[in-house]
Write an enzyme that holds these catalytic residues in place. Structure first.
Site, PDB file in Angstrom:
ATOM      1  N   LYS A   1      33.409  36.656  21.065  1.00  0.00           N
ATOM      2  CA  LYS A   1      34.626  36.134  21.710  1.00  0.00           C
ATOM      3  C   LYS A   1      35.096  34.881  20.972  1.00  0.00           C
ATOM      4  O   LYS A   1      34.333  33.928  20.787  1.00  0.00           O
ATOM      5  CB  LYS A   1      34.281  35.815  23.171  1.00  0.00           C
TER       6      LYS A   1
HETATM    7  C1  E4P Z   1      37.173  36.086  30.759  1.00  0.00           C
HETATM    8  O1  E4P Z   1      37.031  36.468  29.641  1.00  0.00           O
HETATM    9  C2  E4P Z   1      37.771  34.770  31.077  1.00  0.00           C
HETATM   10  O2  E4P Z   1      37.045  33.760  30.480  1.00  0.00           O
HETATM   11  C3  E4P Z   1      37.832  34.619  32.569  1.00  0.00           C
HETATM   12  O3  E4P Z   1      38.358  35.814  33.145  1.00  0.00           O
HETATM   13  C4  E4P Z   1      38.585  33.410  33.047  1.00  0.00           C
HETATM   14  O4  E4P Z   1      38.712  33.470  34.446  1.00  0.00           O
HETATM   15  P1  E4P Z   1      39.080  32.199  35.351  1.00  0.00           P
HETATM   16  O5  E4P Z   1      40.478  31.800  35.071  1.00  0.00           O
HETATM   17  O6  E4P Z   1      38.903  32.698  36.762  1.00  0.00           O
HETATM   18  O7  E4P Z   1      38.100  31.117  34.977  1.00  0.00           O
END
Ligand code: E4P
Length: 219
Positions: free
Chosen positions: A87
């Site tokens: 990522k």
């Molecule tokens: C996933 O890859 C993201 O980091 C995550 O969905 C972020 O979610 P949030 O806005 O609830 O922290």
């Protein structure tokens, strides 16, 4: 549509996997910190534990923000298990890193996407997935779902292979809307997936069936 779970919690991942509808896992540094997972070796061991539970696609985020650092960390993460998807944030050096990993055949998830322009750049750099954040846009009065639809449309125009992975999904209606506009994947907490099961007519219908059965059996 693929369902990913957005957590670093092993019990939650196991529970989601046992439901039989889980296609992958996403984590981020905040989720890892929430689980008290820190330190290089502990983080790697934790990713390995996640990979041992699920069939494929475990997103593991780099911390570095420079090209060399992202490549070094990403290669180390990819070595943990074939299921790892590296990522990478959508920043200038992140784009270069996406291109590098694409040329090496290593899958990537480009994160922190808040505009269609960012998603277009990530696709051109060869990202396997882009993660537009719906909930965080909604929080500041921008339409998160509109962004998902826009990216799906752009990718279809040019047959990009990059998959739209809707992130920051807060509730079951977000998930359903993503399905309507054609997102390839959603990542969300377990309760968003189990929320899809709920309907009062299912509950009352089942209660009636069981009561009728018991009456007929003379119980
Ligand atoms: C996933 O890859 C993201 O980091 C995550 O969905 C972020 O979610 P949030 O806005 O609830 O922290």
């Amino acid at each position: 549509m693929k369902f990913f779970i957005d957590t670093a919690n092993l019990d939650e991942i196991r529970e989601a996997y046992e439901l039989g509808v889980l296609d992958g896992v996403t984590t981020n540094p905040s989720l890892m910190a929430k689980g008290g997972i820190s330190g290089d070796e502990k983080v790697k061991a934790h990713y390995k534990s996640i990979c041992d539970i699920v069939d494929d696609k475990v997103s593991a985020e780099v911390i570095a923000t420079d090209f060399e650092g992202m490549v070094k960390e990403g290669l180390a993460l990819a070595k943990i298990d074939d299921k790892i998807v590296v990522k990478i944030p959508i920043i200038r050096d992140g784009l270069k890193a996406l291109k590098y990993f694409h040329s090496e055949g290593i899958r990537t998830n480009c994160t922190l996407i808040f505009s269609a322009g960012q998603a277009l750049l990530a696709a051109k750099a060869g990202a396997s997935y882009v993660s537009p954040f719906i909930g965080r846009l909604d929080d500041i009065s921008y339409d998160g779902m509109e962004l998902i639809a826009q990216i799906v449309h752009i990718y279809q125009n040019y047959n990009y292979e990059t998959e739209v992975l809707a992130a920051s999904v807060r509730h079951s209606m977000h998930l359903l809307k993503c399905a309507e506009v054609g997102a390839d994947v959603v990542t969300c907490p377990l309760k968003v997936i189990t929320g899809l099961l709920k309907h009062p007519l299912t509950d009352s219908g089942l209660a009636t069936f069981l009561a009728d059965h018991a009456k007929a059996a003379g119980k």
